[in-house]
Each structure stands twice: as structure tokens, then as C-alpha cells.
Design a protein around this motif. Structure first.
Motif, PDB file in Angstrom:
ATOM      1  N   LEU A  33       0.813  -1.215   0.000  1.00 56.68           N
ATOM      2  CA  LEU A  33       0.000   0.000   0.000  1.00 56.68           C
ATOM      3  C   LEU A  33       0.849   1.269   0.000  1.00 56.68           C
ATOM      4  O   LEU A  33       0.421   2.298  -0.522  1.00 56.68           O
ATOM      5  CB  LEU A  33      -0.977  -0.002   1.177  1.00 56.68           C
ATOM      6  N   GLU A  34       2.054   1.206   0.557  1.00 54.71           N
ATOM      7  CA  GLU A  34       2.967   2.358   0.492  1.00 54.71           C
ATOM      8  C   GLU A  34       3.271   2.673  -0.976  1.00 54.71           C
ATOM      9  O   GLU A  34       3.285   3.832  -1.378  1.00 54.71           O
ATOM     10  CB  GLU A  34       4.268   2.061   1.238  1.00 54.71           C
ATOM     11  N   LEU A  35       3.515   1.645  -1.759  1.00 59.32           N
ATOM     12  CA  LEU A  35       3.776   1.814  -3.187  1.00 59.32           C
ATOM     13  C   LEU A  35       2.543   2.390  -3.880  1.00 59.32           C
ATOM     14  O   LEU A  35       2.636   3.336  -4.657  1.00 59.32           O
ATOM     15  CB  LEU A  35       4.169   0.470  -3.812  1.00 59.32           C
ATOM     16  N   VAL A  36       1.377   1.810  -3.590  1.00 57.82           N
ATOM     17  CA  VAL A  36       0.134   2.265  -4.217  1.00 57.82           C
ATOM     18  C   VAL A  36      -0.134   3.728  -3.869  1.00 57.82           C
ATOM     19  O   VAL A  36      -0.490   4.527  -4.734  1.00 57.82           O
ATOM     20  CB  VAL A  36      -1.059   1.373  -3.797  1.00 57.82           C
ATOM     21  N   LYS A  37       0.053   4.087  -2.605  1.00 57.31           N
ATOM     22  CA  LYS A  37      -0.208   5.468  -2.176  1.00 57.31           C
ATOM     23  C   LYS A  37       0.725   6.453  -2.866  1.00 57.31           C
ATOM     24  O   LYS A  37       0.293   7.548  -3.265  1.00 57.31           O
ATOM     25  CB  LYS A  37      -0.102   5.579  -0.657  1.00 57.31           C
ATOM     26  N   SER A  38       1.979   6.089  -3.047  1.00 59.63           N
ATOM     27  CA  SER A  38       2.908   6.961  -3.767  1.00 59.63           C
ATOM     28  C   SER A  38       2.478   7.110  -5.228  1.00 59.63           C
ATOM     29  O   SER A  38       2.471   8.216  -5.774  1.00 59.63           O
ATOM     30  CB  SER A  38       4.335   6.410  -3.692  1.00 59.63           C
ATOM     31  N   TYR A  39       2.108   6.004  -5.850  1.00 56.88           N
ATOM     32  CA  TYR A  39       1.656   6.039  -7.238  1.00 56.88           C
ATOM     33  C   TYR A  39       0.413   6.924  -7.379  1.00 56.88           C
ATOM     34  O   TYR A  39       0.333   7.780  -8.267  1.00 56.88           O
ATOM     35  CB  TYR A  39       1.363   4.621  -7.743  1.00 56.88           C
ATOM     36  N   VAL A  40      -0.549   6.732  -6.477  1.00 57.17           N
ATOM     37  CA  VAL A  40      -1.794   7.502  -6.521  1.00 57.17           C
ATOM     38  C   VAL A  40      -1.508   8.992  -6.325  1.00 57.17           C
ATOM     39  O   VAL A  40      -2.076   9.834  -7.023  1.00 57.17           O
ATOM     40  CB  VAL A  40      -2.803   6.977  -5.464  1.00 57.17           C
ATOM     41  N   PHE A  41      -0.616   9.329  -5.403  1.00 61.95           N
ATOM     42  CA  PHE A  41      -0.278  10.730  -5.171  1.00 61.95           C
ATOM     43  C   PHE A  41       0.248  11.366  -6.461  1.00 61.95           C
ATOM     44  O   PHE A  41      -0.163  12.471  -6.839  1.00 61.95           O
ATOM     45  CB  PHE A  41       0.769  10.862  -4.056  1.00 61.95           C
ATOM     46  N   ILE A  42       1.149  10.673  -7.129  1.00 63.89           N
ATOM     47  CA  ILE A  42       1.732  11.191  -8.369  1.00 63.89           C
ATOM     48  C   ILE A  42       0.640  11.392  -9.421  1.00 63.89           C
ATOM     49  O   ILE A  42       0.571  12.442 -10.074  1.00 63.89           O
ATOM     50  CB  ILE A  42       2.832  10.246  -8.891  1.00 63.89           C
ATOM     51  N   GLU A  43      -0.226  10.412  -9.584  1.00 60.53           N
ATOM     52  CA  GLU A  43      -1.281  10.515 -10.586  1.00 60.53           C
ATOM     53  C   GLU A  43      -2.282  11.619 -10.237  1.00 60.53           C
ATOM     54  O   GLU A  43      -2.762  12.319 -11.123  1.00 60.53           O
ATOM     55  CB  GLU A  43      -1.992   9.168 -10.747  1.00 60.53           C
ATOM     56  N   LYS A  44      -2.588  11.794  -8.966  1.00 59.46           N
ATOM     57  CA  LYS A  44      -3.492  12.870  -8.559  1.00 59.46           C
ATOM     58  C   LYS A  44      -2.869  14.237  -8.837  1.00 59.46           C
ATOM     59  O   LYS A  44      -3.569  15.165  -9.227  1.00 59.46           O
ATOM     60  CB  LYS A  44      -3.878  12.725  -7.086  1.00 59.46           C
ATOM     61  N   GLU A  45      -1.562  14.347  -8.659  1.00 63.74           N
ATOM     62  CA  GLU A  45      -0.883  15.602  -8.988  1.00 63.74           C
ATOM     63  C   GLU A  45      -0.961  15.859 -10.488  1.00 63.74           C
ATOM     64  O   GLU A  45      -1.131  17.004 -10.914  1.00 63.74           O
ATOM     65  CB  GLU A  45       0.579  15.567  -8.529  1.00 63.74           C
ATOM     66  N   ARG A  46      -0.833  14.817 -11.271  1.00 61.21           N
ATOM     67  CA  ARG A  46      -0.879  14.972 -12.729  1.00 61.21           C
ATOM     68  C   ARG A  46      -2.268  15.328 -13.224  1.00 61.21           C
ATOM     69  O   ARG A  46      -2.421  16.153 -14.123  1.00 61.21           O
ATOM     70  CB  ARG A  46      -0.442  13.668 -13.415  1.00 61.21           C
ATOM     71  N   PHE A  47      -3.288  14.668 -12.676  1.00 58.13           N
ATOM     72  CA  PHE A  47      -4.628  14.775 -13.244  1.00 58.13           C
ATOM     73  C   PHE A  47      -5.626  15.541 -12.381  1.00 58.13           C
ATOM     74  O   PHE A  47      -6.766  15.719 -12.784  1.00 58.13           O
ATOM     75  CB  PHE A  47      -5.158  13.377 -13.576  1.00 58.13           C
ATOM     76  N   GLY A  48      -5.194  15.990 -11.217  1.00 56.87           N
ATOM     77  CA  GLY A  48      -6.025  16.857 -10.386  1.00 56.87           C
ATOM     78  C   GLY A  48      -7.392  16.294 -10.084  1.00 56.87           C
ATOM     79  O   GLY A  48      -7.544  15.129  -9.691  1.00 56.87           O
ATOM     80  N   GLU A  49      -8.402  17.105 -10.306  1.00 57.79           N
ATOM     81  CA  GLU A  49      -9.781  16.747  -9.962  1.00 57.79           C
ATOM     82  C   GLU A  49     -10.359  15.626 -10.835  1.00 57.79           C
ATOM     83  O   GLU A  49     -11.419  15.097 -10.518  1.00 57.79           O
ATOM     84  CB  GLU A  49     -10.690  17.987 -10.046  1.00 57.79           C
ATOM     85  N   THR A  69       0.854  -6.444  -6.817  1.00 53.25           N
ATOM     86  CA  THR A  69      -0.462  -6.911  -7.252  1.00 53.25           C
ATOM     87  C   THR A  69      -1.473  -5.774  -7.212  1.00 53.25           C
ATOM     88  O   THR A  69      -2.075  -5.443  -8.235  1.00 53.25           O
ATOM     89  CB  THR A  69      -0.970  -8.083  -6.391  1.00 53.25           C
ATOM     90  N   ILE A  70      -1.653  -5.174  -6.053  1.00 52.72           N
ATOM     91  CA  ILE A  70      -2.640  -4.107  -5.923  1.00 52.72           C
ATOM     92  C   ILE A  70      -2.225  -2.912  -6.781  1.00 52.72           C
ATOM     93  O   ILE A  70      -3.062  -2.308  -7.460  1.00 52.72           O
ATOM     94  CB  ILE A  70      -2.824  -3.703  -4.446  1.00 52.72           C
ATOM     95  N   GLN A  71      -0.946  -2.597  -6.786  1.00 53.85           N
ATOM     96  CA  GLN A  71      -0.456  -1.467  -7.575  1.00 53.85           C
ATOM     97  C   GLN A  71      -0.795  -1.653  -9.053  1.00 53.85           C
ATOM     98  O   GLN A  71      -1.260  -0.734  -9.704  1.00 53.85           O
ATOM     99  CB  GLN A  71       1.049  -1.293  -7.375  1.00 53.85           C
ATOM    100  N   THR A  72      -0.596  -2.848  -9.567  1.00 57.48           N
ATOM    101  CA  THR A  72      -0.880  -3.125 -10.978  1.00 57.48           C
ATOM    102  C   THR A  72      -2.365  -2.932 -11.283  1.00 57.48           C
ATOM    103  O   THR A  72      -2.727  -2.345 -12.306  1.00 57.48           O
ATOM    104  CB  THR A  72      -0.456  -4.568 -11.332  1.00 57.48           C
ATOM    105  N   ILE A  73      -3.217  -3.420 -10.391  1.00 61.14           N
ATOM    106  CA  ILE A  73      -4.666  -3.302 -10.604  1.00 61.14           C
ATOM    107  C   ILE A  73      -5.097  -1.838 -10.527  1.00 61.14           C
ATOM    108  O   ILE A  73      -5.889  -1.372 -11.351  1.00 61.14           O
ATOM    109  CB  ILE A  73      -5.425  -4.169  -9.582  1.00 61.14           C
TER     110      ILE A  73
END
Length: 175
Positions: A33-49, A69-73
Motif C-alpha cells: 500500500l505504500e507503493l500504491v499510495k505513492s503512485y496515486v499521489f503522483i497521478e493525482k498531482e498529474r490529473f487533479g480533480e 499486485t494491488i499497484q498493478t490493478i
């Protein structure tokens, strides 16, 4: 400040992606989940709302899951689901107890897909594209005997889930 935070999360994402523990058969849910949260943060910065993410994780920190596994999904839900819609959408990540297992669910309200497309995704990695979900499915089947369950409705979204047995782990080095 935003750039510093983004660089911090990107560095964390890279460290987690290339962490030698990813060579282990199983890692802690917390590590994944640490990996997923970092990935999500980056994508949220890129795509905003355009991108919303909701978390519903019960007290499941000591669950053992295969790495990436979760990160890929989640990556597939974001890139091939919600971001294919002009207005974007929401990805929900849930972990709940179900009998003798933990059920991990990634749900999106993206563009969805047909049953035929689901079959193609899970069975085709011949041309080298779309290898994330087929590989995840195969690893889950090899480790736990069951793979991904994908339910989708075109125009409505997709739910991808899998179960892991209640294997408690003390720390990452014991996995």
C-alpha cells in the motif's frame, strides 16, 4: 512545496518499485500500500480533480500479498478506466475480511469493458502489451490457487478483486 512533495513521493515510488523485497513471494499489505499510495499521489498531482481515490482498508496491516499486485490493478483502473473518461472518475480500494480470507477489491467508475475484452486481457500477453493483469492473475493462481475476478459493465466501470488467505506476517524479512 508541491514539487518537493511530488519528488518525495516519486522517490518513494521508485524505491518501493525496485525494492529487493519485491523478489519475495509475499510482502506485507502495508508495504504494497505504500507503493500504491505513492503512485496515486503522483497521478493525482498529474490529473487533479479528474482522479479521485477512496480507501476502505480494515485492520489488515499484517496481510501477506504478492508484490506489485494491488499497484498493478490500481494502475490499470486509473489509466484504462477512469482517465479514459473526459471528466475522469473514482477508484475505490477496499480490503475486508471474508470468512477465512481477506478480499482485496479495486473498483472504478471508468469506461468498463465487455466480457470478451476481459477474456482477451487475461489470456493475451503474446504481443507484450497488457502484461500487468495477466501476470498478476497467474501469480495469484500459482500462490493461492485462485486468480483475479473481474466484473465490468461497459460505460459503468470495473471491479477487480482477489482473495488472500489470512496469513499473518510478523515483518517483511520473515516473508
Amino acid at each position: 512545496n508541491r514539487m518537493a512533495k511530488l519528488l518525495e513521493k516519486f522517490g518513494n515510488y521508485l524505491r518501493r518499485s525496485f525494492d529487493s523485497s519485491n523478489l519475495n513471494r509475499l510482502i506485507s499489505l502495508e508495504h504494497e500500500l505504500e507503493l500504491v499510495k505513492s503512485y496515486v499521489f503522483i497521478e493525482k498531482e498529474r490529473f487533479g480533480e479528474r482522479l479521485k481515490v477512496e480507501w476502505d482498508i480494515s485492520e489488515a496491516e499484517q496481510i501477506a500479498v504478492p508484490p506489485m499486485t494491488i499497484q498493478t490493478i490500481v494502475e490499470n483502473a486509473i489509466n484504462h478506466g477512469v482517465l479514459k473518461k473526459v471528466q475522469g472518475g473514482t477508484v475505490k480500494i477496499r480490503v475486508h475480511e471474508v470468512g477465512e480470507d481477506w478480499e482485496i477489491i479495486v473498483e472504478d467508475d471508468g469506461i468498463g469493458m465487455s466480457e470478451e475484452k476481459i477474456r482477451q486481457i487475461l489470456l493475451s500477453n503474446i504481443d507484450g502489451s497488457g502484461i500487468g493483469l495477466p501476470n498478476t492473475d497467474k501469480r495469484l493462481k500459482r500462490i493461492f490457487g485462485e486468480g483475479l475476478v473481474i466484473n465490468s459493465t461497459p460505460g459503468k466501470g470495473t471491479i477487480v478483486s482477489f482473495n488472500v488467505p489470512k496469513i499473518k506476517i510478523a515483518n517483511e524479512s520473515s516473508v
